[in-house]
Structures are given as structure tokens and as C-alpha cells.
Design an enzyme around this catalytic site. Structure first.
Site, short mmCIF file in Angstrom:
data_model
loop_
_atom_site.label_atom_id
_atom_site.label_comp_id
_atom_site.label_asym_id
_atom_site.label_seq_id
_atom_site.Cartn_x
_atom_site.Cartn_y
_atom_site.Cartn_z
N CYS A 379 7.55 -5.77 3.02
CA CYS A 379 7.18 -7.13 3.39
C CYS A 379 8.23 -7.74 4.30
O CYS A 379 8.33 -7.36 5.46
CB CYS A 379 6.89 -7.95 2.14
SG CYS A 379 5.72 -9.27 2.47
N HIS A 518 3.03 -4.69 -0.74
CA HIS A 518 3.95 -4.39 -1.85
C HIS A 518 3.49 -3.15 -2.62
O HIS A 518 2.82 -3.28 -3.66
CB HIS A 518 4.03 -5.60 -2.79
CG HIS A 518 4.73 -6.76 -2.17
ND1 HIS A 518 6.09 -6.92 -2.21
CD2 HIS A 518 4.25 -7.81 -1.46
CE1 HIS A 518 6.43 -8.02 -1.55
NE2 HIS A 518 5.32 -8.57 -1.09
N GLU A 520 5.11 -1.31 -4.51
CA GLU A 520 5.73 -1.22 -5.84
C GLU A 520 4.82 -1.73 -6.94
O GLU A 520 4.93 -1.33 -8.09
CB GLU A 520 7.07 -1.98 -5.85
CG GLU A 520 7.00 -3.51 -5.81
CD GLU A 520 6.90 -4.10 -4.40
OE1 GLU A 520 6.53 -3.35 -3.47
OE2 GLU A 520 7.18 -5.30 -4.23
N1 GLN Z 1 8.60 -14.48 3.82
C1 GLN Z 1 7.78 -13.47 4.42
C2 GLN Z 1 6.35 -13.95 4.65
O1 GLN Z 1 5.93 -14.91 4.05
C3 GLN Z 1 7.78 -12.21 3.59
C4 GLN Z 1 7.13 -12.39 2.27
C5 GLN Z 1 7.49 -11.29 1.29
O2 GLN Z 1 8.43 -10.57 1.53
N2 GLN Z 1 6.76 -11.21 0.20
O3 GLN Z 1 5.64 -13.32 5.40
#
Ligand code: GLN
Length: 546
Positions: A379, A518, A520
Site C-alpha cells: 500500500c 494488503h 497480509e
Molecule cells: N495513505 C495511503 C493511501 O491512503 C496508503 C494507505 C495504506 O497504506 N493503507 O492511499
């Protein structure tokens, strides 16, 4: 219709109620039953989505896009059953539903009270989908006696009363402190906790007692006598070297037997082969690897719970022990990362929000790229990899994310990562503004991605289309695709409409992958996520080089 197991806690918090619930779920599955697990949290936040990871640990995202308690992660990792929006509720959510109904006039002018309106709402929640499974396990957050928890305890008391006899049981988790000076396990706190529970009308059927030592027969009988449970329903929950030992350990202590006994069900022999294999791989590793996690929320390990677990699963797959070390990325804003990172076989930059620490994360990416160290960016970690390439390879010296400009209230960066205002959810177009509420407004939950044939990720997944869980507001700008690909950062996974970059990778690097989602969240000890299995495999290769 499902049988219900209500799991409550007493004496102190953080006893591992979520883990005990999850392990019990897996044991019932091993006996051939289907299960679903639910968490009822007494706090007033509508969901944990807006809570700081420092406060509450990780936010676990479900396929259907709910931001939930991290215990749902345990439930999924132990049972493999995908959690849903309807498996997690808080007082905040319950009250907000009750108040909405009141404003709509649904209560026809009645006075709205905790009993019956709030408790009815809780009972309705508990029974959602009750026909779908053999057992519904409902864990009540907090400890008995907490003011906020009372409506939940009252609701489960009523719930059991509403159902035919024998359809609900109560399992209470407590602590038996050990007094070193006298060499004794003390039962009094448990007695008090059960007394508290009985004073609100709940008599536990099973006591699960955390203790550093085996429970001697004398103490077991005392607990049974004073707490009004059968001696064989006093289950010891010893400290474990690995959480994945829990199903085997709790089975040895008789937890699943006691539960089936309490329902008067026959004892089908359990199949625990899956857990025996997991334990064997964890306790007999053939090597070890060191992985650096460079992030912001490093003081509280629970903030990245699923990542820590997914790395362990990658280790299980490769039969190695994974030593994960958490490094505060801000250090690299003051100091050269080399002395910190050179001892690691792989580097992971996890998700995160806000600008703080991002310059340090970009330095960690650069280090991994230049030193051919396996890199996994999740992310924000993918966005960091893109910004690093834009700045240091594609000549966009001021490349950054709109997230940081929004936070600072001024334009400082060329936004290679921009605020996502519109995307497709199935056939539906979702729209968002920067000024929208912070709760539940991200691109959340399962979305599909198509993988480029012949890419590294396509090989790792062994598939050309995947579904993964998302939780983000910002997105890599496709306009920079060709510029970045010219420099070796390939966009190898895209949303099915081709508009949103989902994965980047470097074919000229031993293992360098950034994902907007994600992975994970979907990894299990008995089914490690392919990206984590491959990442740890690359770390093993790297460890052989040095
Ligand atoms: N802050 C970033 C976004 O909103 C990444 C979010 C995250 O890592 N879950 O896109």
C-alpha cells in the site's frame, strides 16, 4: 440452527480471548462442524477505522469492505472462514443504528431505553446468518464489570434465555496469577470475576484459565466448587511459544471436549493433521532469515499484526524462522540507512497514513533497489517505491503524494500519487471528495486485479486474475507509467478497467514488488499467501549470498 458460544473475559484484559475463540473455532472445524466467529466491542467508535493503530492495533479489513477489530484477523487465520461486515460490531454502531431508527420514527413514539432497544439491536446482530453454520462463536470485548460492556452482557443473557435450552453456552476466560514466594496459583480473582458475571445473570459453563503453570487438582476443584462449573470444564490455557500451537494445546487441555459436553454432543474424533504440520514446521525450522519492517507505528507490534503473522506464514512455507525487526523510518531521515539495513535479508515497507516518516521509507526503498535486497512494499509501501523511482530514476525531483500536500495544506510535490475521486465497484461508480468524512470512505475491501502475462507476480500467484483487499485513498498516477517503466519499474497488475495500478515490480532486481492492496490480510498458517511465501523464499536466497 446454530449453537451459540459466548466468550467473555475477566480479571485482566489482554488475556488472548480472541486467540482462544479462534483456536476453539478451528477445533470445532477439526471435529467436522462449520463455524463463524463474531466480535462485539463495547467502545463507542462506530468502527475501528478511525482509531490510531497505536490505540487499537491494526484495522482488519474484510472482503466486503468493513474496517474491523484485529481479532477478526485471528479468526480468519485459524478458521480460514472469511469474515464479513456483520461479524464485528461496537457500541457506537449499535447506538448509531438505534438513534437513526428513533429519528426515523421506527419506534412509534416509545421511550428509547438500553433495555429493550439497545439490547434488542445487539440480539438482532448476534443472530444474523444463524442458519448458515453449526456454531456461532461470539466474543465480547473488554472484561466483565466494565460499564460500557453491560448492555452486551445483558443482551447475551437474554439471548440465551430466548433460545431453547441447551442452545447457548458461556465460556469465561480468566487469569490465575502465580505467587512466586508461596509457589501458588491463586483462584480468588477468578472467583470474583465469576461472581460478577453471575450477578448479571450469566453462569459460565466453561472456565478457561490462563496460567504460567499447570493447574493442580486442588485448585481445579476449588475453582469448580466456587464458580459452579464441572471440574473437567476448568480448562488450563498455558503460555505458548507460538500462537499456532493453540489448537493443539487447547485440545490437549480438553477445551473442545468440554464444549461438546456442555452441548451434550457426541465426541467425533478430531482431525488435527493440519495443525500438527504447522507446529512441526514452526518448531523444526531448517534456517532463519532476518526481515526489516520499516514503518511508522513500530512501538506497538499489534499495529502490523497481520504483516507479522503473514511473515511467519512465509517462514512456515519455506521451513525457516523469520526474525522480523521493526525499524522507525524517521531514523533514516537523520542517519544513513546502511548500518541499520545491511544485516537484513529482506526489507518490507508496510501501509501507513500521513507524511511523517515517508522520507525515511523512500530511503529504505532506495537502499533495497540499489543493493538488490528483496523488497515488498504494501500500500503506502508501493507508493513509496513509485515515488523513489520517480525522484531518483525518472528525474522528477519533487515527486510525492497528494496525501502529504493535503495534510500540509500547500502544494509542494509533483503528485505521482494522487487522491482517488472515482472508481468502479463492480458496475457501480464510487465518488469521493477530499473533504469527505474520514470514516469508511476509502476504497475498501476486495477488488480484482489483472496480472500481466509473464510477469513475476503472475508466476507467484500462478493466476492471471486475483482478488485482494484494499484500504486506501490515494493511487499511483497512470500518467507516469511509461516514464517509470522506461526505468525498470513495471506496472504488472492493473484494475480490470485498466485505470488503477495495483502492482509494480522490477524485472532487473532479484525480488522487488509493490502492491496497492494488503495481501497480509488473507494469509493463513496452513495456506501462506503466495506473495509472502515467495518473499521469504527470496530472503532465504539472499541469506545464502551473504
Ligand atoms: N495513505 C495511503 C493511501 O491512503 C496508503 C494507505 C495504506 O497504506 N493503507 O492511499
Amino acid at each position: 440452527m446454530a449453537r451459540f458460544i459466548f466468550i467473555t473475559g475477566g480479571v485482566v484484559s489482554s488475556l488472548g480471548k480472541g486467540l482462544a475463540s479462534a483456536a476453539l473455532g478451528s477445533l470445532l472445524q477439526a471435529r467436522g462442524y462449520s463455524v463463524r466467529l463474531r466480535k462485539l466491542d463495547p467502545y463507542l467508535n462506530v468502527d475501528p477505522g478511525t482509531m490510531s493503530p497505536f490505540e487499537h492495533g491494526e484495522v482488519f479489513v474484510t472482503d466486503d469492505g468493513a474496517e474491523t477489530d484485529l481479532d477478526l484477523g485471528h479468526y480468519e487465520r485459524f478458521t480460514g472462514v472469511s469474515a464479513r461486515k456483520t461479524d464485528s460490531v461496537s457500541s457506537g454502531r449499535i447506538y448509531s443504528t438505534v438513534l437513526e431508527k428513533e429519528r426515523r420514527g421506527d419506534y412509534l413514539g416509545k421511550t428509547i431505553q438500553v433495555i429493550p432497544h439497545v439490547t434488542n439491536e445487539i440480539k438482532d446482530f448476534i443472530s444474523i446468518g444463524e442458519d448458515e453454520v453449526d456454531f456461532m462463536l461470539c466474543e465480547i470485548g473488554g472484561t466483565v464489570g466494565d460499564i460500557e460492556g453491560l448492555p452486551f452482557f445483558e443482551a447475551i443473557r437474554q439471548f440465551a434465555q430466548d433460545k431453547p435450552r441447551g442452545q447457548c453456552i458461556f465460556m469465561h476466560l480468566t487469569l490465575l496469577p502465580y505467587i512466586t514466594a508461596s509457589g501458588e496459583l491463586k483462584t480468588k480473582p477468578t472467583q470474583h470475576s465469576v461472581k460478577e458475571l453471575r450477578s448479571i445473570g450469566i453462569a459460565p459453563d466453561i472456565l478457561v484459565c490462563r496460567s504460567e503453570h499447570p493447574i493442580p487438582d486442588k485448585e481445579r476443584e476449588k475453582l469448580a466448587l466456587f464458580c459452579n462449573v464441572r471440574p473437567d470444564a476448568v480448562i488450563a490455557a498455558p503460555d505458548l511459544k507460538s500462537i499456532y500451537e493453540a489448537p493443539l494445546a487447547y485440545h490437549r487441555e480438553g477445551m473442545d471436549r468440554a464444549v461438546l459436553d456442555a452441548f451434550g454432543l457426541e465426541q467425533k474424533a478430531p482431525d488435527l493433521a493440519k495443525w500438527e504440520d504447522v507446529a512441526d514446521r514452526i518448531f523444526n525450522p531448517e534456517g532463519e532469515v532476518n526481515v526489516a519492517i520499516v514503518g511508522k507505528y513500530v512501538q506497538l507490534e499489534d499495529a502490523y499484526k497481520s504483516i507479522a503473522e503473514a511473515l511467519t506464514h512465509g517462514g512456515i512455507h519455506n521451513r525457516v524462522k523469520v526474525n522480523a525487526e521493526w525499524i522507525d523510518s524517521e531514523i533514516f531521515e537523520r542517519e544513513d540507512p546502511t548500518p541499520y539495513l545491511e544485516k537484513f535479508d529482506a526489507i518490507l515497507v508496510p501501509g501507513g497514513f500521513g507524511e511523517r516518516g515517508t522520507e525515511g521509507k523512500i530511503k529504505a526503498v532506495k537502499y533495497a533497489r540499489e543493493h538488490n535486497i528483496p523488497y515488498l512494499g504494501i500500500c503506502l509501501g508501493m507508493q513509496m517505491a513509485v515515488i523513489e523511482a520517480a525522484r531518483n530514476q525518472a528525474g522528477i525531483a519533487d515527486a510525492g503524494s497528494e496525501e502529504f500536500d493535503h495534510e500540509a495544506g500547500q502544494r509542494r510535490f509533483t503528485p505521482v500519487v494522487y487522491h482517488l475521486k472515482e472508481w468502479l465497484e463492480g458496475n457501480r461508480t464510487i465518488q469521493r471528495e477530499v473533504s469527505d468524512d474520514k470514516g469508511g470512505t476509502m476504497r475498501l475491501g476486495a477488488y480484482n486485479a489483472d496480472l500481466t502475462a509473464g510477469s513475476k507476480v503472475a508466476g507467484i500467484y500462478g493466476e492471471s486474475a486475483i482478488s485482494e483487499r484494499h484500504r486506501h485513498r490515494y493511487e499511483v498516477d497512470l500518467d507516469y507509467k511509461s516514464k517509470l517503466e522506461d526505468k525498470g519499474l513495471i506496472f504488472s497488475g492493473m484494475s480490470p478497467d485498466g485505470r488503477l495500478p495495483e502492482i509494480v515490480e522490477r524485472p532487473d532486481h532479484p525480488w522487488f514488488i509493490g502492491v496497492q492492496f494488503h495481501p497480509e490480510l488473507k494469509s493463513k498458517p496452513f495456506a501462506p499467501h503466495p506473495l509472502f511465501a515467495s518473499f521469504i523464499g527470496a530472503a532465504v536466497d539472499q541469506s545464502r549470498l551473504v
